[in-house]
Design an enzyme around this catalytic site. Structure first.
Site, PDB file in Angstrom:
ATOM      1  N   GLU A 125       0.833  -1.205   0.000  1.00  0.00           N
ATOM      2  CA  GLU A 125       0.000   0.000   0.000  1.00  0.00           C
ATOM      3  C   GLU A 125       0.863   1.248   0.000  1.00  0.00           C
ATOM      4  OE1 GLU A 125      -2.593   2.477   3.169  1.00  0.00           O
ATOM      5  OE2 GLU A 125      -3.142   0.353   3.044  1.00  0.00           O
ATOM      6  N   CYS A 192      -7.730   3.849   8.132  1.00  0.00           N
ATOM      7  CA  CYS A 192      -9.080   3.376   7.830  1.00  0.00           C
ATOM      8  C   CYS A 192      -9.875   3.247   9.129  1.00  0.00           C
ATOM      9  CB  CYS A 192      -9.013   2.037   7.103  1.00  0.00           C
ATOM     10  SG  CYS A 192     -10.610   1.266   6.846  1.00  0.00           S
ATOM     11  N   SER A 220       0.088 -10.931   6.818  1.00  0.00           N
ATOM     12  CA  SER A 220      -0.843  -9.810   6.902  1.00  0.00           C
ATOM     13  C   SER A 220      -0.386  -8.812   7.962  1.00  0.00           C
ATOM     14  CB  SER A 220      -2.253 -10.314   7.245  1.00  0.00           C
ATOM     15  OG  SER A 220      -3.089  -9.249   7.615  1.00  0.00           O
TER      16      SER A 220
END
Length: 678
Positions: A125, A192, A220
């Protein structure tokens, strides 16, 4: 008996669900690849691989003319050009929250500002975000790295965050940056909201339990962060990638167990872990599809508002008992069925008939599911809602009550949900203010089978705002004088609302004189007339000018000033050969050293000081060269000056003699105008 507590907001986030939904269910013989793993979960990527969905690391690795899916992490700016050069069809599943960061970074880069990203520089990202500012962002992941940032003098910066980092890290790092570069950085919290909620839920759950399980793939980033958070408050915290990782011996010791999962963890993985703890001797060999079917069939009860189909088991004059194929029977009371005249339920229905109804309650108090036939009469209203969705039409709904996360709104007989985030185009903390109101909304999602309708007032408001903005853009032009309202200040200017559009009034365009800060002449909320200097509708940017609404001082100097006139002004600057006096913003004149006093002056600083108000006589006005010559001594009586300068205690011989005419300092040379204050 073990108590299992699920952490709220666990499992797939909105961006991941959206990305997976965009992958074609059937490749139809085409080559379909994701650019990098669609999510950080091997179970999911293996499932996709079995369906023929491959993984490439760049467009160049794929086949020309193939389909390439951009994952939710997003890609850099040049990715799309490279994919186009390969004749690829791009399915862009970039998370909308990440897209917002791309826009912020692109605008900052185009404006010449430095971009600072708080996050992991190796995370995809962050790499994608960096690709929208020429890969020139400064990436920091700790307070120490923040302390090493260097910004050139006068350069400003934009600070954004990787969406999945912890709020504590972002707050800590940005505090360091703001302290170091006070007034030069703009900080935008782009974490987020789902990430914050998931981390908060994990922390609260971990505090309640004896043992905590974090389910997800070890690659992750956000799942690892959950593990770190839980570990701080629950020492018995374990990272579970698959069922083989379950610490069975530890689980035996405790009865209260918490489960949390990362944004890339499928729900099936969470359910498998829970089921395994309930029956550890049962071997988990079923496929994902079989497991989900088994869970749905054996455990699931229909939800309130869902439409169900079943067989009539029994009919009386007061109710109908319906077999729904689950652990509970449904019951339709007489008052929830439309009958005409003297009709009875036994006249209308018989045992074995198939019947459809809507779930009102999953437990009516007697261990049965309360159903309604009347609610099905709202079918025509569902058709109207579907039409509104397909044709993007407006409908009006009545807000009836507040619920967790939003409000319930009625469209005729159809009950729908408006999420908190969709109630307004502004932040809403308490949705109770909308209860009782009739709102215009857009339909964003419909599922009549489950009795679900999602409405959005925000979509309607944004469309209305866009229409208004388009109308404004059509009606304004460069050189127009428009009315505006000062909204906020920055060091480099002020933002002015000109009827729905914020324009930048740069500090250099505020006054004909020089300012250090806009608030020297403006105040928040003040209404002013400004001139439109430039427009860029595509970028939504307008440059404004305030000084242009007033005559430039030199253009009207003859109307206000003449030779011989005595004027008042403020000393702006002191030089060896004289001082500059501001008569008004943008208009100043020179008092030569010879015109300071009737006596000889060796040091001007002993006579005047910066900021001092003085009276002076205009000796000459040169409009072509924009020069004004002033004299202070012409406003002073020589005798009075000598008397004022004579100190009683000082001997007469110490008084400075008046300079003879030939010793008066020469007039400032012509090129000294270059040192005139701007």
């Amino acid at each position: 008996m073990k108590e299992i507590i699920y952490s709220p907001h666990s499992g797939f986030c909105f961006g991941v669900k959206r990305a997976l939904e965009m992958i074609p269910k059937d490749t139809d013989g085409r080559t379909v690849n994701t650019c990098g793993p669609i999510i950080h979960n091997r179970r999911v990527t293996d499932e996709l691989s079995e369906r023929g969905i491959g993984i490439v690391e760049s467009p160049e690795e794929g086949e020309r003319g193939s389909v390439i899916v951009v994952r939710s992490h997003g890609e850099g700016r040049d990715f799309y050009a490279r994919a186009k050069a390969m004749d690829m069809e791009v399915l862009d599943a970039t998370c909308p929250f990440v897209e917002r960061i791309h826009d912020l970074v692109k605008d900052a880069y185009d404006d010449g500002r430095q971009v600072i990203i708080v996050g992991d520089k190796y995370h995809p990202e962050v790499i994608g975000i960096n690709g929208w500012c020429g890969c020139k962002a400064i990436v920091v992941g700790s307070d120490e790295e923040a302390g090493n940032i260097v910004l050139p003098e006068g350069e400003s910066a934009l600070v954004v965050a990787q969406t999945t980092i912890s709020k504590d890290l972002f707050t800590s790092v940005t505090s360091k940056i703001e302290e170091k570069f006070a007034g030069r950085v703009e900080v935008v919290n782009t974490i987020c909201s789902a990430t914050e909620q998931r981390q908060k839920g994990c922390l609260e759950t971990a505090r309640k339990v004896d043992l905590m399980l974090i389910v997800g793939d070890r690659s992750s980033s956000n799942t690892r962060k959950l593990f770190e958070i839980a570990k701080k408050v629950c020492k018995n915290t374990f990272f579970i990638e698959n069922l083989r990782d379950l610490p069975l011996k530890e689980i035996e010791k405790y009865n209260k167990i918490g489960i949390a999962a990362g944004a890339s963890t499928p729900e099936i993985a969470i359910k498998e872990v829970a089921a395994s703890m309930s029956d550890k001797n049962t071997e988990q060999t079923m496929s994902m599809a079989d497991f989900m079917d088994d869970i749905d069939k054996s455990l699931r009860l229909p939800r309130s508002g869902e439409l169900v189909t079943g067989k009539v088991h029994q009919v009386t004059d007061e109710e109908i008992i319906v077999n729904l194929g689950c652990k509970k029977d449904g019951v339709i009371p007489l008052n929830e069925i439309t009958i005409e005249g003297d009709q009875k339920l036994t006249d209308l229905y018989s045992e074995g008939d198939e019947i459809q109804a809507k779930v009102l309650k999953t437990d009516d108090g007697d261990g049965t599911i309360l159903l309604s036939k009347k609610k099905l009469e709202a079918g025509e209203h569902w058709e109207e809602i579907n039409k509104a969705l397909e044709e993007k039409e407006l409908i009006e709904v009545d807000v009836v009550r507040q619920v967790n996360g939003g409000v319930i709104a009625m469209y005729k007989e159809v009950s729908g949900f408006i999420p908190l985030s969709q109630l307004s185009d502004r932040f809403v903390e308490d949705s109770s203010e909308f209860v009782g109101q009739t709102l215009k909304v857009k339909v964003s999602r419909v599922d009549p089978r489950r009795g679900k309708a999602i409405f959005s007032r925000k979509m309607y408001l944004n469309e209305e705002k866009q229409k208004a903005l388009e109308k404004i853009w059509e009606n304004i032009h460069v050189d127009d004088i428009v009315k505006g309202k000062v909204m906020r200040f920055t060091d480099y200017g002020a933002f002015v609302d000109i009827g729905g559009i914020d324009g930048l009034l740069h500090i250099s365009e505020i006054s004909w004189g020089k300012l250090k800060h806009p608030q020297e002449v403006l105040s928040i909320g003040e209404e002013i007339n400004v001139k439109i200097l430039s427009m860029n509708a595509e970028k939504g940017k307008v440059s404004l000018g305030l000084k242009q609404t007033q005559p430039e001082p030199w253009s009207v100097i003859e109307e206000k000033y003449e030779v011989g006139q005595v004027v008042k002004g403020k000393v702006l600057q002191i030089k060896e050969y004289g001082c500059f006096v501001e008569l008004e913003p943008g208009l100043d004149g020179l008092v030569h050293i010879s015109q300071i006093s009737h006596r000889r002056v060796n040091d001007i600083n002993e006579e005047v000081s910066v900021g001092q108000e003085v009276e002076a006589k205009i000796l000459e006005i040169d409009k072509d060269r924009k020069r004004i010559s002033l004299s202070i001594k012409e406003t002073i009586d020589p005798a009075e000056e000598r008397e004022r300068q004579s100190a009683p205690e000082a001997p007469a011989e110490e008084a400075a003699p008046e300079a003879p005419a030939e010793e008066v300092a020469p007039e400032a040379p012509a090129d000294e105008s270059e040192e005139k204050p701007e």
